[in-house]
Motif scaffolding. Structure first.
Motif, PDB file in Angstrom:
ATOM      1  N   THR A  41       0.786  -1.097  -0.165  1.00 28.82           N
ATOM      2  CA  THR A  41       0.089  -0.158   0.176  1.00 28.82           C
ATOM      3  C   THR A  41       0.798   1.472  -0.165  1.00 28.82           C
ATOM      4  N   LEU A  42       0.513   2.002  -0.963  1.00 28.27           N
ATOM      5  CA  LEU A  42       1.391   3.262  -0.966  1.00 28.27           C
ATOM      6  C   LEU A  42       0.047   4.479  -0.742  1.00 28.27           C
ATOM      7  N   GLY A  43       0.403   5.262   0.224  1.00 27.62           N
ATOM      8  CA  GLY A  43      -0.533   6.003   0.828  1.00 27.62           C
ATOM      9  C   GLY A  43      -0.319   7.160   0.048  1.00 27.62           C
ATOM     10  N   LEU A  44      -1.332   8.362  -0.360  1.00 26.61           N
ATOM     11  CA  LEU A  44      -0.890   9.588  -0.895  1.00 26.61           C
ATOM     12  C   LEU A  44      -1.887  10.615  -0.242  1.00 26.61           C
ATOM     13  N   VAL A  45      -1.079  11.398   0.283  1.00 29.41           N
ATOM     14  CA  VAL A  45      -2.012  12.782   1.018  1.00 29.41           C
ATOM     15  C   VAL A  45      -1.514  13.897   0.475  1.00 29.41           C
ATOM     16  N   GLY A  46      -2.339  14.914   0.856  1.00 27.28           N
ATOM     17  CA  GLY A  46      -2.070  16.225   0.434  1.00 27.28           C
ATOM     18  C   GLY A  46      -3.356  16.939   0.475  1.00 27.28           C
ATOM     19  N   GLU A  47      -3.276  18.429   0.575  1.00 29.62           N
ATOM     20  CA  GLU A  47      -4.700  19.019   0.699  1.00 29.62           C
ATOM     21  C   GLU A  47      -5.533  18.919  -0.681  1.00 29.62           C
ATOM     22  N   ILE A 209      -5.426   7.037  -1.201  1.00 31.66           N
ATOM     23  CA  ILE A 209      -5.432   8.409  -1.163  1.00 31.66           C
ATOM     24  C   ILE A 209      -6.279   9.013  -0.179  1.00 31.66           C
ATOM     25  N   ALA A 210      -5.849   9.834   0.595  1.00 21.94           N
ATOM     26  CA  ALA A 210      -6.577  10.444   1.743  1.00 21.94           C
ATOM     27  C   ALA A 210      -6.151  12.027   1.739  1.00 21.94           C
ATOM     28  N   HIS A 211      -6.741  12.881   2.508  1.00 20.90           N
ATOM     29  CA  HIS A 211      -6.603  14.415   2.566  1.00 20.90           C
ATOM     30  C   HIS A 211      -5.701  14.075   3.929  1.00 20.90           C
ATOM     31  N   ASP A 212      -5.955  13.188   4.712  1.00 19.83           N
ATOM     32  CA  ASP A 212      -5.537  13.143   6.098  1.00 19.83           C
ATOM     33  C   ASP A 212      -4.414  12.183   6.164  1.00 19.83           C
ATOM     34  N   LEU A 213      -3.199  12.611   6.799  1.00 14.90           N
ATOM     35  CA  LEU A 213      -2.365  11.466   6.962  1.00 14.90           C
ATOM     36  C   LEU A 213      -2.719  10.603   8.378  1.00 14.90           C
ATOM     37  N   SER A 214      -3.526  10.894   9.425  1.00 18.59           N
ATOM     38  CA  SER A 214      -4.104   9.794  10.220  1.00 18.59           C
ATOM     39  C   SER A 214      -4.684   8.882   9.659  1.00 18.59           C
ATOM     40  N   VAL A 215      -5.302   9.038   8.756  1.00 21.89           N
ATOM     41  CA  VAL A 215      -6.285   7.921   7.872  1.00 21.89           C
ATOM     42  C   VAL A 215      -5.184   6.700   7.121  1.00 21.89           C
ATOM     43  N   VAL A 216      -4.080   7.310   6.665  1.00 18.22           N
ATOM     44  CA  VAL A 216      -3.213   6.447   5.728  1.00 18.22           C
ATOM     45  C   VAL A 216      -2.057   5.863   6.474  1.00 18.22           C
ATOM     46  N   LYS A 217      -1.647   6.403   7.817  1.00 19.18           N
ATOM     47  CA  LYS A 217      -0.462   6.047   8.333  1.00 19.18           C
ATOM     48  C   LYS A 217      -0.466   4.496   8.717  1.00 19.18           C
ATOM     49  N   THR A 241       6.274   9.387   9.339  1.00 23.78           N
ATOM     50  CA  THR A 241       5.576  10.040  10.508  1.00 23.78           C
ATOM     51  C   THR A 241       6.323  10.515  11.631  1.00 23.78           C
ATOM     52  N   PHE A 242       7.556   9.851  11.909  1.00 20.54           N
ATOM     53  CA  PHE A 242       8.246  10.284  13.052  1.00 20.54           C
ATOM     54  C   PHE A 242       9.461  11.066  12.526  1.00 20.54           C
ATOM     55  N   HIS A 243      10.073  11.002  11.361  1.00 24.23           N
ATOM     56  CA  HIS A 243      11.230  11.708  11.100  1.00 24.23           C
ATOM     57  C   HIS A 243      11.151  12.622   9.630  1.00 24.23           C
ATOM     58  N   SER A 244       9.858  13.104   9.526  1.00 24.78           N
ATOM     59  CA  SER A 244       9.537  13.623   8.389  1.00 24.78           C
ATOM     60  C   SER A 244      10.569  14.879   8.196  1.00 24.78           C
ATOM     61  N   LEU A 245      10.954  15.282   6.917  1.00 23.39           N
ATOM     62  CA  LEU A 245      11.967  16.253   6.632  1.00 23.39           C
ATOM     63  C   LEU A 245      11.344  17.566   6.077  1.00 23.39           C
ATOM     64  N   HIS A 246      10.533  17.163   5.197  1.00 20.12           N
ATOM     65  CA  HIS A 246       9.776  18.425   4.443  1.00 20.12           C
ATOM     66  C   HIS A 246       8.821  19.195   5.383  1.00 20.12           C
ATOM     67  N   PRO A 247       9.079  20.563   5.379  1.00 21.10           N
ATOM     68  CA  PRO A 247       8.139  21.585   5.977  1.00 21.10           C
ATOM     69  C   PRO A 247       6.838  21.301   5.884  1.00 21.10           C
ATOM     70  N   TYR A 248       6.213  21.035   4.771  1.00 19.83           N
ATOM     71  CA  TYR A 248       4.989  20.656   4.536  1.00 19.83           C
ATOM     72  C   TYR A 248       4.429  19.552   5.229  1.00 19.83           C
ATOM     73  N   THR A 249       5.127  18.444   5.226  1.00 21.85           N
ATOM     74  CA  THR A 249       4.921  17.126   5.825  1.00 21.85           C
ATOM     75  C   THR A 249       4.932  17.415   7.143  1.00 21.85           C
ATOM     76  N   GLN A 250       5.882  18.322   7.645  1.00 21.25           N
ATOM     77  CA  GLN A 250       5.617  18.417   9.162  1.00 21.25           C
ATOM     78  C   GLN A 250       4.705  19.172   9.581  1.00 21.25           C
ATOM     79  N   SER A 251       4.004  20.218   8.930  1.00 24.64           N
ATOM     80  CA  SER A 251       2.876  21.011   9.060  1.00 24.64           C
ATOM     81  C   SER A 251       1.736  20.023   9.116  1.00 24.64           C
ATOM     82  N   LEU A 252       1.489  19.010   8.320  1.00 28.85           N
ATOM     83  CA  LEU A 252       0.438  18.002   7.972  1.00 28.85           C
ATOM     84  C   LEU A 252       0.584  16.998   9.519  1.00 28.85           C
ATOM     85  N   ILE A 253       1.856  16.684   9.899  1.00 27.59           N
ATOM     86  CA  ILE A 253       1.825  16.068  10.865  1.00 27.59           C
ATOM     87  C   ILE A 253       1.447  16.492  12.252  1.00 27.59           C
TER      88      ILE A 253
END
Ligand code: ATP
Ligand code: MG
Length: 318
Positions: A41-47, A209-217, A241-253
């Motif tokens: 399973t590859l999760g795909l998230v974003g606004e 696919i989901a808006h929300d990381l909590s659904v796919v993680k 989830t625990f070591h995200s690097l991109h500022p956008y991912t960090q804001s989603l988390i």
């Protein structure tokens, strides 16, 4: 060989254009590369509007136009411009809104049966009926449901019908396009669990696919994060989830609610709105909302780089 391989995929739409106005281009999917292994399973998230559904539809070749650029391989075969009928049996989709995606005039039995009809997956009526019943049981419905119509069902049950329809052809790969977003939270977990069970039983691969990381993680082996048509980060689920690097991912988390009130997570709120995809910012297209943006971010587009094994990120500051 991966089950699905996507290389530099671009899917652009031409929009607008009247008597005076020039047509503009929406770069809904802009240079995406990823693979999905058998049974993964590859999760795909974003606004909203970042291109998740377009990605899902593009790889299944469900859009009126084939990709603008790039390649899609399924089991090693180039399907970027191929005739898709032979692949439809292997690649299916489950939609977000189970009501809109079910024909209100068709019984549940025939909804599932149609998929069998298209691919002639039975010898006679009895076998068709048997397969329909077995599929309904697989998704937790029963034989009595077969002669009823979609409006007689709850949202969760309707989604089960959509899943039975996708499973009818015995696929290997399913794009799950926000399959639980429209459902009550109490029902979401049931449906996600069912997707997981089905995956185990049938060795299915999902693009989930989901808006929300909590659904796919939980369900995802790996997760990709999209912003304005591009992947900004891709990593194994725990790593992301625990070591995200991109500022956008960090804001989603940081936006995922934490159940324990004693644990305080600093919320990284993003300023402003997502820019129009008709007129994306120069350089890194996240820079206009990035809390860490520097001058160089406006100059050049960052490239996807593998920072650790399997952890890819696209950011000048990392
Ligand atoms: N057929 C189309 N014609 C023109 N533009 C389109 C078309 N389909 C999608 N778009 C545009 O492409 C961009 C990506 O849309 P898409 O539906 O893939 O996003 P999404 O991430 O699935 O959003 P959501 O979370 O709301 O479902 C959006 O700007 C959208 O307006
Ligand atoms: Mg969508």
């Amino acid at each position: 060989m991966p089950l699905l391989e996507v290389r530099n995929l671009k899917q652009y739409f031409r929009v607008g254009g009247g008597f005076f106005a020039k047509k503009k281009v929406v770069k809904a999917v802009d240079n995406l590369s990823f693979v999905i292994e058998k049974g993964e399973t590859l999760g795909l998230v974003g606004e909203s509007g970042c291109g998740k559904s377009t990605t899902g539809r593009s790889v299944l070749r469900l859009l009126p136009k084939s990709p603008t650029e790039g390649e899609i391989y399924y089991n090693g075969a180039d399907i970027t411009r191929a005739e898709m009928l032979p692949y439809r049996r292997k690649m299916q989709i489950v939609f977000q809104d189970p009501y809109a995606s079910l024909d209100p005039r068709v019984t549940v039995g025939d909804t599932v049966g149609e998929a069998l009809d298209i691919h002639k997956l039975y010898e006679n009526r009895a076998e068709r009926q048997e397969k329909i019943m077995s599929l309904l049981h697989t998704v937790g419905l029963n034989s009595e449901h077969s002669n009823r119509y979609p409006h007689e069902f709850s949202g969760g049950q309707r989604q089960r019908i959509g899943i039975a329809r996708a499973l009818a052809v015995d696929p290997e790969f399913i794009v799950c396009d926000e399959p639980v977003s429209a459902l009550d939270v109490s029902i979401q977990a049931q449906i996600v669990n069912m997707f997981e069970d089905l995956q185990q039983e049938r060795q299915l691969a999902y693009l989930f696919i989901a808006h929300d990381l909590s659904v796919v993680k939980h369900i995802s082996n790996r997760i990709g994060v999209m912003y304005l048509g591009k992947l900004v980060e891709l990593a194994p689920s725990d790593e992301l989830t625990f070591h995200s690097l991109h500022p956008y991912t960090q804001s989603l988390i940081s936006a995922i609610p934490v159940p324990d009130p004693k644990v305080r997570v600093k919320r990284i709120a993003l300023e402003g709105d997502v820019p129009s995809p008709l007129d994306p910012p120069s350089g890194c297209n996240f820079r206009t909302r990035c809390p860490r943006a520097e001058a160089k971010c406006a100059e050049r587009e960052p490239e996807m780089r593998e920072i650790k094994t399997g952890h890819f990120v696209s950011c000048h500051l990392i």
